[in-house]
Design a protein around this motif. Structure first.
Motif, PDB file in Angstrom:
ATOM      1  N   LYS A 141       0.851  -1.192   0.000  1.00 23.69           N
ATOM      2  CA  LYS A 141       0.000   0.000   0.000  1.00 23.69           C
ATOM      3  C   LYS A 141       0.887   1.242   0.000  1.00 23.69           C
ATOM      4  O   LYS A 141       2.011   1.217   0.505  1.00 23.69           O
ATOM      5  CB  LYS A 141      -0.949  -0.001   1.193  1.00 23.69           C
ATOM      6  N   ILE A 142       0.373   2.300  -0.580  1.00 25.45           N
ATOM      7  CA  ILE A 142       1.102   3.568  -0.674  1.00 25.45           C
ATOM      8  C   ILE A 142       0.545   4.509   0.373  1.00 25.45           C
ATOM      9  O   ILE A 142      -0.657   4.773   0.407  1.00 25.45           O
ATOM     10  CB  ILE A 142       0.980   4.157  -2.094  1.00 25.45           C
ATOM     11  N   ILE A 143       1.430   5.002   1.232  1.00 30.86           N
ATOM     12  CA  ILE A 143       1.024   5.917   2.301  1.00 30.86           C
ATOM     13  C   ILE A 143       1.681   7.264   2.049  1.00 30.86           C
ATOM     14  O   ILE A 143       2.907   7.382   2.040  1.00 30.86           O
ATOM     15  CB  ILE A 143       1.425   5.363   3.682  1.00 30.86           C
ATOM     16  N   GLY A 144       0.861   8.261   1.834  1.00 31.04           N
ATOM     17  CA  GLY A 144       1.363   9.585   1.502  1.00 31.04           C
ATOM     18  C   GLY A 144       1.109   9.868   0.031  1.00 31.04           C
ATOM     19  O   GLY A 144       0.562   9.039  -0.700  1.00 31.04           O
ATOM     20  N   GLU A 145       1.499  11.057  -0.385  1.00 27.97           N
ATOM     21  CA  GLU A 145       1.232  11.484  -1.753  1.00 27.97           C
ATOM     22  C   GLU A 145       2.377  12.347  -2.257  1.00 27.97           C
ATOM     23  O   GLU A 145       2.902  13.185  -1.523  1.00 27.97           O
ATOM     24  CB  GLU A 145      -0.062  12.296  -1.751  1.00 27.97           C
ATOM     25  N   LEU A 146       2.754  12.118  -3.501  1.00 29.30           N
ATOM     26  CA  LEU A 146       3.806  12.948  -4.079  1.00 29.30           C
ATOM     27  C   LEU A 146       3.283  14.355  -4.314  1.00 29.30           C
ATOM     28  O   LEU A 146       2.131  14.525  -4.727  1.00 29.30           O
ATOM     29  CB  LEU A 146       4.293  12.353  -5.403  1.00 29.30           C
ATOM     30  N   PRO A 147       4.109  15.360  -4.063  1.00 26.03           N
ATOM     31  CA  PRO A 147       3.664  16.742  -4.291  1.00 26.03           C
ATOM     32  C   PRO A 147       3.583  17.037  -5.789  1.00 26.03           C
ATOM     33  O   PRO A 147       4.304  16.440  -6.586  1.00 26.03           O
ATOM     34  CB  PRO A 147       4.768  17.576  -3.621  1.00 26.03           C
ATOM     35  N   ASP A 148       2.700  17.942  -6.156  1.00 26.59           N
ATOM     36  CA  ASP A 148       2.530  18.310  -7.559  1.00 26.59           C
ATOM     37  C   ASP A 148       3.552  19.384  -7.924  1.00 26.59           C
ATOM     38  O   ASP A 148       3.241  20.565  -8.019  1.00 26.59           O
ATOM     39  CB  ASP A 148       1.104  18.807  -7.803  1.00 26.59           C
TER      40      ASP A 148
ATOM     41  N   ASN B 182      18.623  23.696  -6.652  1.00 27.09           N
ATOM     42  CA  ASN B 182      17.531  24.336  -5.911  1.00 27.09           C
ATOM     43  C   ASN B 182      16.207  23.592  -6.112  1.00 27.09           C
ATOM     44  O   ASN B 182      15.183  24.194  -6.439  1.00 27.09           O
ATOM     45  CB  ASN B 182      17.391  25.811  -6.298  1.00 27.09           C
ATOM     46  N   VAL B 183      16.263  22.255  -5.948  1.00 28.51           N
ATOM     47  CA  VAL B 183      15.051  21.446  -6.029  1.00 28.51           C
ATOM     48  C   VAL B 183      14.885  20.694  -4.711  1.00 28.51           C
ATOM     49  O   VAL B 183      15.873  20.392  -4.034  1.00 28.51           O
ATOM     50  CB  VAL B 183      15.098  20.448  -7.218  1.00 28.51           C
ATOM     51  N   PRO B 184      13.656  20.392  -4.327  1.00 29.08           N
ATOM     52  CA  PRO B 184      13.446  19.673  -3.067  1.00 29.08           C
ATOM     53  C   PRO B 184      13.736  18.188  -3.210  1.00 29.08           C
ATOM     54  O   PRO B 184      13.796  17.647  -4.318  1.00 29.08           O
ATOM     55  CB  PRO B 184      11.954  19.904  -2.790  1.00 29.08           C
ATOM     56  N   VAL B 185      13.919  17.532  -2.066  1.00 29.38           N
ATOM     57  CA  VAL B 185      13.975  16.075  -2.030  1.00 29.38           C
ATOM     58  C   VAL B 185      12.650  15.594  -1.433  1.00 29.38           C
ATOM     59  O   VAL B 185      12.070  16.246  -0.565  1.00 29.38           O
ATOM     60  CB  VAL B 185      15.174  15.534  -1.218  1.00 29.38           C
ATOM     61  N   VAL B 186      12.183  14.450  -1.940  1.00 23.39           N
ATOM     62  CA  VAL B 186      10.958  13.841  -1.431  1.00 23.39           C
ATOM     63  C   VAL B 186      11.317  12.412  -1.026  1.00 23.39           C
ATOM     64  O   VAL B 186      11.276  11.492  -1.847  1.00 23.39           O
ATOM     65  CB  VAL B 186       9.833  13.846  -2.490  1.00 23.39           C
ATOM     66  N   PRO B 187      11.728  12.211   0.223  1.00 25.73           N
ATOM     67  CA  PRO B 187      12.134  10.874   0.658  1.00 25.73           C
ATOM     68  C   PRO B 187      11.008   9.856   0.548  1.00 25.73           C
ATOM     69  O   PRO B 187       9.843  10.164   0.845  1.00 25.73           O
ATOM     70  CB  PRO B 187      12.541  11.079   2.120  1.00 25.73           C
ATOM     71  N   VAL B 188      11.374   8.653   0.104  1.00 21.95           N
ATOM     72  CA  VAL B 188      10.434   7.531   0.010  1.00 21.95           C
ATOM     73  C   VAL B 188      11.100   6.330   0.676  1.00 21.95           C
ATOM     74  O   VAL B 188      12.295   6.082   0.483  1.00 21.95           O
ATOM     75  CB  VAL B 188      10.090   7.211  -1.462  1.00 21.95           C
ATOM     76  N   ALA B 189      10.325   5.601   1.467  1.00 20.02           N
ATOM     77  CA  ALA B 189      10.847   4.428   2.170  1.00 20.02           C
ATOM     78  C   ALA B 189      10.001   3.213   1.822  1.00 20.02           C
ATOM     79  O   ALA B 189       8.774   3.294   1.799  1.00 20.02           O
ATOM     80  CB  ALA B 189      10.835   4.671   3.678  1.00 20.02           C
TER      81      ALA B 189
ATOM     82  N   LEU C 157       6.203   4.475   1.939  1.00 16.18           N
ATOM     83  CA  LEU C 157       5.982   5.700   2.710  1.00 16.18           C
ATOM     84  C   LEU C 157       6.532   6.889   1.930  1.00 16.18           C
ATOM     85  O   LEU C 157       7.715   6.903   1.580  1.00 16.18           O
ATOM     86  CB  LEU C 157       6.668   5.601   4.072  1.00 16.18           C
ATOM     87  N   ILE C 158       5.692   7.878   1.674  1.00 14.81           N
ATOM     88  CA  ILE C 158       6.108   9.069   0.928  1.00 14.81           C
ATOM     89  C   ILE C 158       6.103  10.259   1.869  1.00 14.81           C
ATOM     90  O   ILE C 158       5.081  10.570   2.493  1.00 14.81           O
ATOM     91  CB  ILE C 158       5.175   9.337  -0.270  1.00 14.81           C
ATOM     92  N   SER C 159       7.238  10.939   1.972  1.00  9.49           N
ATOM     93  CA  SER C 159       7.379  12.098   2.855  1.00  9.49           C
ATOM     94  C   SER C 159       6.887  13.369   2.157  1.00  9.49           C
ATOM     95  O   SER C 159       6.759  13.420   0.933  1.00  9.49           O
ATOM     96  CB  SER C 159       8.855  12.271   3.223  1.00  9.49           C
ATOM     97  N   ALA C 160       6.667  14.383   2.965  1.00 11.59           N
ATOM     98  CA  ALA C 160       6.468  15.723   2.412  1.00 11.59           C
ATOM     99  C   ALA C 160       7.807  16.179   1.840  1.00 11.59           C
ATOM    100  O   ALA C 160       8.870  15.689   2.248  1.00 11.59           O
ATOM    101  CB  ALA C 160       6.011  16.674   3.516  1.00 11.59           C
TER     102      ALA C 160
END
Length: 195
Positions: free
Chosen positions: A33-40, A146-153, A162-165
């Protein structure tokens, strides 16, 4: 699970069939299952950890298909040759030359500057074997571009992705690394003894 058509900026790819294949794959691999959501957002680096098994690739491929995402990954330039070059490029591969004057970090920063959309997935351990330190190049890529990181576990214990903010790296890469690890350390790899 958010439908790809609702994203305005995040790079997407695929159709109903490929998304169905991804969802079926996640079920067949144990009911992930996927918990969290990738930012747009149009650009980001996704560090995925822990990376302890070849199974990580197959789970990740199913997630990519299920979510309808267009993601990129780094590969040695020497593997981007006929007849596999077309397939690797289609899958999102970016050829990098490890010994270039600009280094891998410089090459990827340039890719971020040249493209309107680019989301790069990286395994920060750099190997499936046990390591004491992560490779920090992805943090320098994020900081310099200058781009964000979106950690995934990937947690094999709970069959959860698990998808982080998103997290900004800024100049303090060590602080960013601590924040990322505190998120990914919540997960148990396929071979936890290698974490």
């Amino acid at each position: 699970m958010r439908h790809p058509s609702t994203y305005q900026f995040l790079p997407t790819r695929g159709n109903k069939f490929s998304r169905w294949v991804g969802r079926v794959g996640l079920k067949l691999f144990g009911g992930w299952k996927i918990i969290g959501e990738l930012p747009d957002i149009p650009k980001a680096i996704i560090p995925v950890a822990p990376h302890t098994s070849n199974w990580d690739f197959f789970v990740g491929l199913c997630v990519k298909l299920a979510l309808g995402l267009r993601l990129s990954f780094l590969g040695k330039h020497s593997i981007f040759v006929f007849p596999v070059k077309g397939v690797l490029t289609w899958l999102g591969g970016i050829p990098v030359q490890r010994h270039s004057a600009h280094g891998v970090v410089g090459q990827i920063v340039q890719q971020f500057q040249e493209r309107e959309q680019l989301v790069v997935v990286i395994a920060p351990e750099g190997t499936r074997s046990k390591v004491t330190e992560w490779k920090k190049g992805f943090l320098h890529m994020a900081s310099n571009a200058n781009v964000p990181v979106v950690p995934v576990a990937f947690c094999f214990a709970t069959r959860s992705i698990l998808i982080s903010a998103p997290m900004e790296v800024g100049d303090d890469t060590e602080a960013a690394l601590t924040r990322i690890k505190s998120f990914t350390n919540k997960a148990t790899g396929k071979n936890p003894e290698l974490q």
